[in-house]
Write a protein that holds these residues in place. Sequence first.
Motif, PDB file in Angstrom:
ATOM      1  N   MET A   1       5.912   0.251  -0.989  1.00 39.58           N
ATOM      2  CA  MET A   1       5.042   0.915  -1.946  1.00 39.58           C
ATOM      3  C   MET A   1       5.906   1.752  -2.876  1.00 39.58           C
ATOM      4  O   MET A   1       6.817   2.445  -2.431  1.00 39.58           O
ATOM      5  CB  MET A   1       4.055   1.796  -1.174  1.00 39.58           C
ATOM      6  CG  MET A   1       2.961   2.318  -2.076  1.00 39.58           C
ATOM      7  SD  MET A   1       1.701   3.204  -1.179  1.00 39.58           S
ATOM      8  CE  MET A   1       0.889   1.848  -0.388  1.00 39.58           C
ATOM      9  N   SER A  63     -11.217   5.904  -9.147  1.00 38.42           N
ATOM     10  CA  SER A  63      -9.957   5.211  -9.462  1.00 38.42           C
ATOM     11  C   SER A  63      -9.977   4.602 -10.850  1.00 38.42           C
ATOM     12  O   SER A  63      -8.928   4.441 -11.480  1.00 38.42           O
ATOM     13  CB  SER A  63      -9.680   4.129  -8.421  1.00 38.42           C
ATOM     14  OG  SER A  63     -10.721   3.165  -8.418  1.00 38.42           O
ATOM     15  N   LEU A  68      -3.294   4.454 -12.632  1.00 39.35           N
ATOM     16  CA  LEU A  68      -2.756   4.216 -11.294  1.00 39.35           C
ATOM     17  C   LEU A  68      -1.240   4.037 -11.278  1.00 39.35           C
ATOM     18  O   LEU A  68      -0.571   4.486 -10.351  1.00 39.35           O
ATOM     19  CB  LEU A  68      -3.437   2.998 -10.665  1.00 39.35           C
ATOM     20  CG  LEU A  68      -4.941   3.132 -10.444  1.00 39.35           C
ATOM     21  CD1 LEU A  68      -5.528   1.805  -9.952  1.00 39.35           C
ATOM     22  CD2 LEU A  68      -5.258   4.258  -9.481  1.00 39.35           C
ATOM     23  N   LEU A  73       0.175   3.512  -7.556  1.00 34.58           N
ATOM     24  CA  LEU A  73      -0.881   2.764  -6.885  1.00 34.58           C
ATOM     25  C   LEU A  73      -1.279   1.560  -7.731  1.00 34.58           C
ATOM     26  O   LEU A  73      -1.050   1.537  -8.934  1.00 34.58           O
ATOM     27  CB  LEU A  73      -2.108   3.649  -6.648  1.00 34.58           C
ATOM     28  CG  LEU A  73      -1.924   4.819  -5.694  1.00 34.58           C
ATOM     29  CD1 LEU A  73      -3.184   5.671  -5.636  1.00 34.58           C
ATOM     30  CD2 LEU A  73      -1.538   4.341  -4.305  1.00 34.58           C
ATOM     31  N   THR A  74      -1.899   0.582  -7.070  1.00 34.11           N
ATOM     32  CA  THR A  74      -2.377  -0.617  -7.754  1.00 34.11           C
ATOM     33  C   THR A  74      -3.891  -0.714  -7.596  1.00 34.11           C
ATOM     34  O   THR A  74      -4.491  -0.003  -6.777  1.00 34.11           O
ATOM     35  CB  THR A  74      -1.740  -1.885  -7.147  1.00 34.11           C
ATOM     36  OG1 THR A  74      -2.202  -2.011  -5.796  1.00 34.11           O
ATOM     37  CG2 THR A  74      -0.219  -1.826  -7.195  1.00 34.11           C
ATOM     38  N   ASP A  77      -4.639  -1.410  -4.048  1.00 27.83           N
ATOM     39  CA  ASP A  77      -4.566  -0.213  -3.193  1.00 27.83           C
ATOM     40  C   ASP A  77      -5.890   0.541  -3.196  1.00 27.83           C
ATOM     41  O   ASP A  77      -6.406   0.908  -2.144  1.00 27.83           O
ATOM     42  CB  ASP A  77      -3.459   0.742  -3.663  1.00 27.83           C
ATOM     43  CG  ASP A  77      -2.066   0.190  -3.466  1.00 27.83           C
ATOM     44  OD1 ASP A  77      -1.852  -0.615  -2.531  1.00 27.83           O
ATOM     45  OD2 ASP A  77      -1.178   0.578  -4.249  1.00 27.83           O
ATOM     46  N   VAL A  78      -6.436   0.777  -4.379  1.00 24.92           N
ATOM     47  CA  VAL A  78      -7.661   1.579  -4.474  1.00 24.92           C
ATOM     48  C   VAL A  78      -8.907   0.776  -4.109  1.00 24.92           C
ATOM     49  O   VAL A  78      -9.930   1.366  -3.778  1.00 24.92           O
ATOM     50  CB  VAL A  78      -7.804   2.263  -5.849  1.00 24.92           C
ATOM     51  CG1 VAL A  78      -6.671   3.256  -6.069  1.00 24.92           C
ATOM     52  CG2 VAL A  78      -7.871   1.256  -6.967  1.00 24.92           C
ATOM     53  N   TRP A  83      -7.704   7.459  -1.672  1.00 26.98           N
ATOM     54  CA  TRP A  83      -6.347   8.028  -1.626  1.00 26.98           C
ATOM     55  C   TRP A  83      -6.406   9.529  -1.863  1.00 26.98           C
ATOM     56  O   TRP A  83      -7.153  10.005  -2.717  1.00 26.98           O
ATOM     57  CB  TRP A  83      -5.468   7.381  -2.703  1.00 26.98           C
ATOM     58  CG  TRP A  83      -5.135   5.969  -2.353  1.00 26.98           C
ATOM     59  CD1 TRP A  83      -5.913   4.872  -2.565  1.00 26.98           C
ATOM     60  CD2 TRP A  83      -3.967   5.513  -1.694  1.00 26.98           C
ATOM     61  NE1 TRP A  83      -5.288   3.755  -2.079  1.00 26.98           N
ATOM     62  CE2 TRP A  83      -4.088   4.118  -1.546  1.00 26.98           C
ATOM     63  CE3 TRP A  83      -2.813   6.143  -1.228  1.00 26.98           C
ATOM     64  CZ2 TRP A  83      -3.116   3.346  -0.938  1.00 26.98           C
ATOM     65  CZ3 TRP A  83      -1.835   5.373  -0.627  1.00 26.98           C
ATOM     66  CH2 TRP A  83      -1.990   3.987  -0.484  1.00 26.98           C
ATOM     67  N   ARG A  91       1.243  10.516  -1.080  1.00 22.45           N
ATOM     68  CA  ARG A  91      -0.016   9.783  -1.084  1.00 22.45           C
ATOM     69  C   ARG A  91      -0.441   9.481   0.349  1.00 22.45           C
ATOM     70  O   ARG A  91       0.388   9.111   1.172  1.00 22.45           O
ATOM     71  CB  ARG A  91       0.155   8.471  -1.843  1.00 22.45           C
ATOM     72  CG  ARG A  91       0.521   8.672  -3.289  1.00 22.45           C
ATOM     73  CD  ARG A  91       0.862   7.346  -3.910  1.00 22.45           C
ATOM     74  NE  ARG A  91       1.884   6.682  -3.112  1.00 22.45           N
ATOM     75  CZ  ARG A  91       2.952   6.084  -3.609  1.00 22.45           C
ATOM     76  NH1 ARG A  91       3.131   6.021  -4.885  1.00 22.45           N
ATOM     77  NH2 ARG A  91       3.825   5.515  -2.825  1.00 22.45           N
ATOM     78  N   ASP A  93      -3.620   7.378   2.526  1.00 24.69           N
ATOM     79  CA  ASP A  93      -4.753   6.464   2.396  1.00 24.69           C
ATOM     80  C   ASP A  93      -5.622   6.507   3.648  1.00 24.69           C
ATOM     81  O   ASP A  93      -5.374   7.255   4.576  1.00 24.69           O
ATOM     82  CB  ASP A  93      -4.277   5.045   2.099  1.00 24.69           C
ATOM     83  CG  ASP A  93      -3.462   4.438   3.230  1.00 24.69           C
ATOM     84  OD1 ASP A  93      -3.046   5.170   4.156  1.00 24.69           O
ATOM     85  OD2 ASP A  93      -3.238   3.217   3.205  1.00 24.69           O
TER      86      ASP A  93
END
Length: 150
Positions: A1, A63, A68, A73-74, A77-78, A83, A91, A93
């Motif tokens: 990440m 998000s 992001l 983050l992608t 991810d969200v 998050w 970060r 999660d």
Amino acid sequence: MPDATAEPHPSSSPPTDATAEPHPLSRPLPAGTLIYDGDCGFCTSIARWVERRISDDYLVVPSQQVDLGTIGLTDEDVARSAWWIDPDGTRSDEHRSIAGALRAMSRPWPAVGRLLTLGPINPLAGWTYRMIAANRYRLPRFGNPRRCDR
């Protein structure tokens, strides 16, 4: 990440189109931020509950309103998890994001947040978070999610 503190890629440049609006939260995030899926009725209901209880020093934001890439983050991810972004950029999660938000509230919630990440409760809290996240679209009481059917 990717590292949350990483600088933008040097070859990236801001858009030259004068009509392009900046991303709503392209500025640095405040002291602590809970990021959730704003397209999910269940997630939005929980976020509203958090927002009513969290200190004004913190932010609760969907998000879809966050750049992001600036926080590493992608979209995937969200879509998978909420998050929590700590003041130092760390970060967290899944259940750890909820624990972070709870620690930013007034009593008794910080104790509950700490409890979620302790010893044998930690894996159980993680399993519970993933089970709820996987079935959140089945919770009609929380509204009509638009994209909560992943």
